[in-house]
Every structure is written in structure tokens, then in C-alpha cells.
Write a protein that holds these residues in place. Structure first.
Motif, short mmCIF file in Angstrom:
data_model
loop_
_atom_site.label_atom_id
_atom_site.label_comp_id
_atom_site.label_asym_id
_atom_site.label_seq_id
_atom_site.Cartn_x
_atom_site.Cartn_y
_atom_site.Cartn_z
N ASP A 386 6.47 -7.86 3.31
CA ASP A 386 5.99 -8.03 1.93
C ASP A 386 4.49 -8.27 1.91
OD1 ASP A 386 8.48 -7.59 0.89
OD2 ASP A 386 9.07 -9.69 1.18
N LEU A 387 4.04 -9.09 2.87
CA LEU A 387 2.60 -9.36 2.96
C LEU A 387 1.85 -8.06 3.26
CD1 LEU A 387 0.18 -11.34 3.17
CD2 LEU A 387 0.72 -11.58 5.59
N LYS A 388 2.37 -7.28 4.19
CA LYS A 388 1.69 -6.03 4.58
C LYS A 388 1.64 -5.06 3.40
CE LYS A 388 2.29 -6.44 9.48
NZ LYS A 388 1.21 -6.45 10.41
N LYS A 389 2.75 -4.98 2.65
CA LYS A 389 2.76 -4.07 1.49
C LYS A 389 1.69 -4.50 0.48
CE LYS A 389 7.58 -2.58 1.44
NZ LYS A 389 8.88 -2.80 0.82
N LYS A 390 1.59 -5.81 0.27
CA LYS A 390 0.60 -6.33 -0.69
C LYS A 390 -0.82 -5.96 -0.24
CE LYS A 390 -0.10 -10.76 -2.16
NZ LYS A 390 0.26 -12.15 -2.07
N VAL A 391 -1.07 -6.16 1.05
CA VAL A 391 -2.40 -5.87 1.60
C VAL A 391 -2.71 -4.37 1.49
CG1 VAL A 391 -3.72 -5.79 3.76
CG2 VAL A 391 -2.48 -7.86 3.14
N PHE A 392 -1.74 -3.54 1.81
CA PHE A 392 -1.96 -2.08 1.76
C PHE A 392 -2.24 -1.61 0.34
CE2 PHE A 392 -1.52 0.54 5.61
CZ PHE A 392 -1.48 -0.50 6.53
N LYS A 393 -1.51 -2.17 -0.61
CA LYS A 393 -1.71 -1.78 -2.00
C LYS A 393 -3.15 -2.11 -2.42
CE LYS A 393 0.93 -1.85 -6.13
NZ LYS A 393 2.05 -1.09 -6.37
N LYS A 394 -3.57 -3.28 -2.00
CA LYS A 394 -4.92 -3.72 -2.38
C LYS A 394 -5.99 -2.83 -1.72
CE LYS A 394 -7.80 -7.76 -2.70
NZ LYS A 394 -7.84 -9.19 -2.78
N ILE A 395 -5.89 -2.62 -0.44
CA ILE A 395 -6.98 -1.87 0.21
C ILE A 395 -6.93 -0.38 -0.15
CG2 ILE A 395 -7.57 -3.41 2.12
CD1 ILE A 395 -5.74 -2.05 3.93
N ASP A 396 -5.77 0.11 -0.51
CA ASP A 396 -5.67 1.51 -0.96
C ASP A 396 -6.55 1.72 -2.19
OD1 ASP A 396 -4.65 4.13 -1.01
OD2 ASP A 396 -3.12 3.57 -2.49
N GLY A 397 -6.63 0.68 -3.03
CA GLY A 397 -7.43 0.79 -4.23
C GLY A 397 -8.92 0.61 -3.97
N ILE A 398 -9.27 0.03 -2.84
CA ILE A 398 -10.68 -0.26 -2.56
C ILE A 398 -11.32 0.78 -1.63
CG2 ILE A 398 -12.22 -1.92 -1.38
CD1 ILE A 398 -10.31 -4.13 -2.41
N CYS A 399 -10.57 1.21 -0.61
CA CYS A 399 -11.16 2.08 0.42
C CYS A 399 -11.40 3.50 -0.10
CB CYS A 399 -10.24 2.15 1.63
SG CYS A 399 -10.12 0.58 2.44
N LYS A 400 -12.42 4.14 0.45
CA LYS A 400 -12.72 5.52 0.03
C LYS A 400 -11.49 6.40 0.29
CE LYS A 400 -15.03 6.58 4.40
NZ LYS A 400 -16.27 6.87 5.08
N PRO A 401 -11.31 7.45 -0.50
CA PRO A 401 -10.06 8.23 -0.41
C PRO A 401 -9.83 8.84 0.96
CG PRO A 401 -11.46 9.02 -2.21
CD PRO A 401 -12.22 7.93 -1.54
N GLU A 402 -10.90 9.19 1.68
CA GLU A 402 -10.70 9.86 2.97
C GLU A 402 -10.42 8.89 4.12
OE1 GLU A 402 -13.36 9.86 1.09
OE2 GLU A 402 -15.24 9.92 2.22
N ALA A 403 -10.49 7.59 3.85
CA ALA A 403 -10.30 6.61 4.95
C ALA A 403 -8.85 6.63 5.46
CB ALA A 403 -10.65 5.22 4.46
#
Ligand code: 3H9
Length: 700
Positions: A386-403
Motif C-alpha cells: 500500500d505504501l509503495k502504491k501511494k509513493v508510485f502514484k505520487k511520483i508518477d504525477g511529478i516525474c517527467k513522462p519519459e522517466a
């Protein structure tokens, strides 16, 4: 001469050039080409000196290991190198790249040796279970001294040209252009009227090569290369160099060398060598597959794992930013990284200035926006889906699309993690092993939607940071941890309930060749890891998998291993030496009684067999499910990630040597005795029935 070995004569210098890509390995064609080339230049009255050099990326990287399964075809190494050494004109080796094994031995047969500054050289034969059998065991002691030669060969390391010069292997280190420098050196030799200088005619310097030195050398290699016989053979060969005339020593080198080449140990080590070179060959990925640029990375989590991962990138010159929730936590993590580097400097394995350079490449932040432009982000937070999903959702919105965004999970379902992002094709698993700055293995986990470009980039990145990157599919624990938990450790834990003790099992597996047994390993890695997995996956509920009950109870008591002073064993303060603990005995008895298991004596042979056959059976399931591409991939993972003794070639190779029918029958008898959890993998059953091996299936 032939199309691989050519001769060019310019003025009065002959160049003998080997061109056998990719690494100029010495096969029969190279040997016969060299023989003819040297016979020709020796006869040529216009030639005053000869240079032996290689085309392409490296000087000869050794004997062609593919030839080792058959007797070495004529002309043999000794014969060819004798022709080189007997040349009536000075012969100079001009080395670049990596001059290894028989490649370096060819250079030792030359009269003089030059190498470009960034060249490296070594005699890595012991890592292949053999000896330097192309004259190296007899020429090197004559060139640099018996003690130094033995240390060089048993160490099996490659040294820089500068170090090789210091110990007397090289006559000249060339700073810039190799050929220009070599020709200049030849000019000076000819001007001084210097002729051929045969290493075989030099006297062996025996200083320091006494009984005491040999006892220590044997002890050291028994520790470093436990279970291997090659170090003893090397000592035998060097003793011959010390005590016998060259020709007699060479004759004996051939006998010892030939025996080593066909030994079980050498064959097993060759399996690891070639498997390691196969791992990068992935269906659907080729040199045409597009790669993404990785110029910087971000790591989420500054714990031991996050810090260790960052060091890998800094060591390869790639800037790494570590992100954590609070400044205090972050600074603690970075301080640990600094301490690690300082320890390496203290041990003399890193210069102070390199340490400074590497630390400059590592920075810290608590601001997620600081990773917006990172090319690769590696999440290394707590192992909780659950923690990992939360973190991934957050960084998906911040990181450049090609990362590319990677998770360092060691067990969790990466498809589920990828599903919370808008870029599932850019999500991948990068499972580093602890300590991440030390362990060579990297499991690269291809999720359902990971794109070929992302996978190819991950494989290349693993190489850049000098990891052995093995691709795995998604399942609980991927290749390594699944085989450990569902096979080996499951069975070890079950045998505690049936009558064995942690000490007995650990001793058996240490004797088999592992650096430590499963319970000492739990204590070292932290019992809390497996305890938490048991809790979160429900594996121990309703006694569905009673074999982990003891571990679960050990964890429930907060006995997390070395870090808490007790686990399966107890530890004196400040010591890592496992000591017998009656508390564990009582726990085992209590659990066995509760489960109605009558404890009895278990033979050591049964312990070894049950631990290893359960491991192999799980490996067979993993192969059939496509989680691993090849049996060799599993062998590499177990050699590099779990300390499986390399001289046994890895679990799947070892299974083929035992015979799959034998293993299948044993598994069936365990099923009859212990129940369905011992069901044979369908692949094991099929191969055993068809009298085939995992290697056959590999080719199929
Ligand atoms: C010896 O010399 C014994 C003698 O003393 C006595 C004889 C009687 N043979 O690693 P890479 C292939 S023992 C055959 O990916 P890199 C390799 O399989 C030998 N093939 O490249 C691969 O093939 P493919 C002592 C070899 O740049 C390709 O070359 N020498 C050999 O990462 C590229 O290899 C050694 O132990 C070989 N000897 O690293 C050196 N070497 O493309 C072993 C490589 O089809 N080699 N190949 O997959 C190495 O350490 C590395 O390959 C090297 C290059 C550092 C040279």
C-alpha cells in the motif's frame, strides 16, 4: 598464417597481428596461425624485431574456453609459445584492453612486454577451476619470483599496467599511442644491441617462498575458494617451477593442467562463466532496441538499501539524488554512505580524492519536485504494497513522462504497483541485494507491461554500474527469494519441527559450501523481514504452511537476529558469532508439540538432500512458468545473490549432474512420506521421464 593471424612487415619490424573478435580468445586457428607466423618471421632476414599485437578492443583475453570440453587440438599452447620464445629476433608483446590467462601467458613467452596505461592483466584461471596451463605457472615465477607469482595467481585479480610494471611483468607502460610507444621501445633495444631474452632461462627468485608462506597461502585460499582444488594444483605447479628445470616443470604443468580442465569443479565453473554471459540475451531485445539516456538517478529512501544503491551510481560517475521524508533521516542516511566510503579508503581500496568525487555526485533532498527531471527513479521504501502504491502514484504525477520508475521490492507484485501509474510501460523492478554497494547481483523484474526499451535500458544500466543483471518475471519473490522461501528455507524450517536443530542444519549447509546456513542467514539479514512477509501474505494463517511456525514465533518475540542480540541464535554484545540458545530449542519443541509432530533424528545427508531438492523443484516450476528464461539464469542468481557454492555450478546445473530421474524419485518418495507440498514440478517430471536435463530444455 591464416585469416586470423597476419603478418605485416614495415621497414625491419614485423607485426604479428591477431584478429579474432570479440576478445581475441585463443583457439586452434589462433594457435596454428601464430605458429606459422613466428616460423615465417624467424626465417625472414629483413626482420630485426617482432611485435605481437591484437586488433580490436583487447589483447588476447585468454584461451578459448569453448574448447575446454574436448582435448586441446594441435598445435598445443606449449608448442606454439615455445616457437615464439625461440624466435631469434627480439619479440615484444604490445598489450591493450585485458590480457588474461593464456593471453598474458603468450606475452610471457615474448622477450619483452609493453602495455598501454589503461590495459589490465591477470591470470584468472583459478576462478575457472584450472591453472595457468599455457606456461604461466613456470614462466611467471621466473619473471617475478615464486612468492609473488603464487600470490598473483591465487589472488586471481586483474592488475593495471602500472601495477604490472611495478611487480616486474611489464618492461614499459606506454602513456599514449601503443604502437608508437612500442616502436620507440624497440628502437632503443635495437640501438643497445639487445637481443632475445627468454623468461624460461631466468632463475626463479625463491625468497620468501618457504613452508610458512605456503601454509598461510593454503589457509587463505581454503577460505577464499572453499571447496576448490585448483589452488592446490597451482601450488603444486609453482613448487615444480621452484624445484625443477623449466622443461620438466612445463611437462608437469601439462599433466596437472589437463587433469584440472576435466575436473567436476572446472566444468561447473565453466557453466557459471557461460551462463553469466548469456543473461543479457533476452527474447525481443536486440542491439536495435532503442535505449533511453540515463544521465542521473533519484532514489527514494535513505536507509541502508537506498544509500547502497546511490553508491553504485556514484561509483559509475552517475549523479544520484536521495529523497527522504525528513532532513534528519536524510542526513543520517548520507552519513552512513560517507562512512562506507571512508572505510573503503581506510582499507586502501579507494583513494581519498575518488571518495570526494563520489560523494559530490550524491545529494539529498526532502522535496519531491527535485526529482521531476530524473531519468531513472528507484523506490526503496518499506516493503509494504500500500505504501509503495501511494509513493508510485505520487511520483508518477511529478516525474517527467519519459522517466523510468523502478521499485526495489524483493517480493511484491510489480504489476499491481505499475497499475496505479499512467506509465505502466515505464515501470520495472530493480531488486538490489543487501548490502547494495557490495552485492553484484541485480534482479531486473519485467512486469506485464514493461516496454522492451525500458528493459533494454535497465540491462545496460546494470552493466554500467557493474552489476550482474538477471531478468525475472513477476511472482512472489521473483527467482531468488521465491526459491529460497518456497524451497530451501521452507524445508529447513520444516526439519526444525521434525527433529533437527538450527546448528545441525546450518553446519550441513556450510559443509555443502554455503558461506552460512539458513538460520545464521535469517539472523544476519533480520528475522523481521521474513516475519513481516509471513504476516502480510497470510502465509502462516491456519497452519496452512506450518513449516514457518518456528520462524514466526522467533519474530513474534522480537528476536530479529544479530541486530537485537538474539534470533535463532544468541549473540554476545558486539559479536556476530552465533551461539546456541536454549530459548530457540524450547520454541521448537513447543511448536512441534502443538502441531502434533513427533520429533526424531534426521541424518545430515537427508538435510542436504531435502534443502537442495526442494530448491531445485521450485527452480523447475520457475522455468516452466517463464519466470526465468534459462536454467543458467537461476544458477547465476544463486551464485551471486545467495552464496551457492560456485564450484557446484548452481542448483540447476548441479541437478543435471545428479540426474533428474534421481531427483524426481526422491521428490516422489518425500511426497509419500510428508504430503503434497512435495509435489514434483511438472517440468521435472517430464524431463525425468524423457531422460533429459534442464540444459536440454534450455536448448529446446
Ligand atoms: C585460460 O586462458 C587457460 C590457459 O591458462 C590454459 C589453457 C590450456 N573464451 O564477457 P563479455 C566471449 S582460461 C571464449 O560479454 P566484456 C563471451 O562468451 C581463460 N569466449 O565481454 C562473449 O561471447 P558472446 C582466461 C570468451 O567486454 C564475448 O566473448 N581468461 C572468452 O564484458 C564477450 O564477452 C578469462 O577468464 C574466452 N576466454 O568482457 C577471461 N572470453 O558475445 C574471460 C570472452 O557470444 N573473459 N568470451 O556472448 C572475460 O573476463 C571477459 O570476457 C572480458 C571482456 C573482460 C575479456
Amino acid at each position: 598464417m591464416n585469416d586470423i593471424v597476419t603478418v605485416e612487415v614495415t621497414d625491419d619490424i614485423a607485426l604479428v597481428i591477431i584478429s579474432n573478435p570479440p576478445v581475441n580468445a585463443i583457439n586452434q586457428k589462433v594457435r596454428s596461425g601464430l605458429m606459422t607466423a613466428f616460423q615465417t618471421v624467424d626465417q625472414d632476414n629483413n626482420v630485426r624485431a617482432v611485435v605481437l599485437k591484437c586488433a580490436g578492443r583487447t589483447f588476447m583475453a585468454g584461451a578459448d574456453i569453448k574448447e575446454f570440453d574436448e582435448p586441446i587440438a594441435e598445435p598445443g599452447y606449449h608448442e606454439v609459445f615455445r616457437v615464439i620464445e625461440s624466435c631469434s629476433k627480439p619479440v615484444i608483446a604490445a598489450m591493450h584492453g585485458t590480457a588474461l590467462g593464456a593471453g598474458l601467458e603468450a606475452a610471457l613467452a615474448c622477450h619483452y612486454r609493453c602495455a598501454v596505461e589503461n590495459a589490465r592483466m591477470g591470470l584468472p584461471e583459478v576462478s575457472l577451476g584450472i591453472i595457468p596451463g599455457a606456461g604461466g605457472s613456470q614462466r611467471l615465477p621466473r619473471l617475478i619470483g615464486a612468492k609473488e607469482a603464487l600470490e598473483f595467481i591465487l589472488g586471481g585479480v586483474t592488475v593495471s599496467a602500472t601495477e604490472a610494471y611495478k611487480i616486474g611483468i611489464l618492461d614499459r607502460v606506454i602513456k599514449e599511442d601503443l604502437m608508437e610507444g612500442t616502436l620507440e621501445y624497440i628502437g632503443s633495444l635495437l640501438a643497445d644491441g639487445v637481443g632475445p631474452r627468454k623468461v624460461s632461462e631466468m632463475l626463479v627468485d625463491k625468497s620468501g617462498y618457504g613452508e610458512e608462506f605456503l601454509v598461510d597461502a593454503r589457509k587463505l585460499s581454503a577460505r577464499r575458494l572453499r571447496g576448490q582444488n585448483a589452488p592446490n594444483l597451482v601450488i603444486e605447479a609453482i613448487n615444480n617451477a621452484v624445484n625443477l628445470p623449466f622443461e620438466e616443470g612445463i611437462r608437469k604443468e601439462k599433466i596437472i593442467g589437463d587433469k584440472a580442465l576435466v575436473s567436476k569443479e572446472a566444468k561447473a565453473l565453466r557453466n557459471i562463466f557461460f551462463s553469466e554471459r548469456e543473461i543479457g540475451k533476452i527474447p525481443g531485445i536486440s542491439s536495435d532496441t532503442k535505449r533511453m539516456q540515463i544521465n542521473n538517478v533519484a532514489i527514494l529512501g535513505s536507509g541502508t538499501m537506498g544509500g547502497g544503491i546511490a553508491m553504485n551510481f556514484a561509483n559509475a560517475g552517475i549523479p544520484a539524488v536521495i529523497l527522504d521524508v525528513s532532513e534528519a533521516v536524510l542526513q543520517r542516511g548520507i552519513a552512513v554512505v560517507r562512512e562506507n566510503y571512508e572505510n573503503t579508503v581506510k582499507r586502501g581500496r579507494l583513494s581519498k580524492s575518488d571518495m570526494v568525487d563520489r560523494m559530490e555526485l550524491i545529494s539529498g533532498t526532502t522535496d519531491y519536485n527535485a526529482i521531476a527531471e530524473s531519468d531513472l527513479v528507484i523506490e526503496a521504501v518499506f516493503e509494504d504494497i500500500d505504501l509503495k502504491k501511494k509513493v508510485f502514484k505520487k511520483i508518477d504525477g511529478i516525474c517527467k513522462p519519459e522517466a523510468i520508475i523502478a521499485t526495489n521490492t524483493s517480493t511484491l507484485n510489480i504489476n499491481q504497483i505499475a497499475a496505479v501509474t499512467k506509465r505502466p510501460e515505464k515501470i520495472i523492478g530493480l531488486h538490489f541485494f543487501s548490502p547494495a554497494n557490495v552485492m553484484k547481483l541485480l534482479e531486473i523484474v519485467r512486469a506485464e507491461k514493461t516496454s522492451p526499451e525500458v528493459l533494454a535500458t535497465a540491462i545496460d544500466t546494470a552493466k554500467r554500474i557493474k552489476k550482474i543483471g538477471v531478468v525475472a518475471g513477476v511472482c512472489f519473490g521473483f527467482i531468488g527469494n521465491r526459491m529460497m522461501a518456497e524451497g530451501f528455507h521452507r524445508e529447513a524450517d520444516q526439519m526444525l519441527l521434525e527433529g533437527a536443530s538450527p546448528q545441525q542444519i546450518d553446519q550441513v549447509m556450510y559443509g555443502f559450501g554455503f558461506p552460512m546456513g539458513p538460520f545464521a542467514m535469517h539472523d544476519m539479514a533480520g528475522v523481521d523481514i521474513m516475519h513481516s512477509i509471513l504476516k502480510t501474505t497470510g502465509k502462516k494463517e491456519n497452519n496452512r504452511e506450518p513449516y514457518f511456525n518456528v520462524l514466526y514465533q522467533v519474530g513474534e518475540l522480537g528476536r530479529f537476529g544479530q541486530k537485537t542480540g538474539s534470533g535463532f541464535y544468541r549473540y554476545d554484545e558486539g559479536s556476530r558469532r552465533p551461539l546456541h540458545d536454549p530459548v530457540t530449542d524450547a520454541l521448537i519443541l513447543q511448536e512441534a508439540e502443538r502441531l502434533g509432530i513427533k520429533r526424531t533424528t534426521i541424518e545430515n545427508s537427508e538435510i542436504e538432500q531435502r534443502c537442495m531438492y526442494s530448491l531445485i523443484n521450485e527452480g523447475a516450476k520457475i522455468l516452466e512458468e517463464g519466470i526465468a528464461y534459462r536454467p543458467g539464469d537461476i544458477d547465476v542468481i544463486w551464485s551471486y545473490g545467495y552464496g551457492f557454492p560456485r564450484f557446484r555450478g548452481g542448483p540447476m546445473y548441479m541437478a543435471d549432474q545428479i540426474g533428474l530421474e534421481t531427483i524426481y524419485e526422491a521428490v516422489m518418495s518425500y511426497r509419500d512420506k510428508f504430503g503434497d507440498y512435495w509435489t514434483p514440478a511438472p517440468l521435472l517430471e517430464t524431463l525425468a521421464r524423457d531422460k533429459k536435463t534442464f540444459a536440454d530444455w534450455n536448448i529446446a
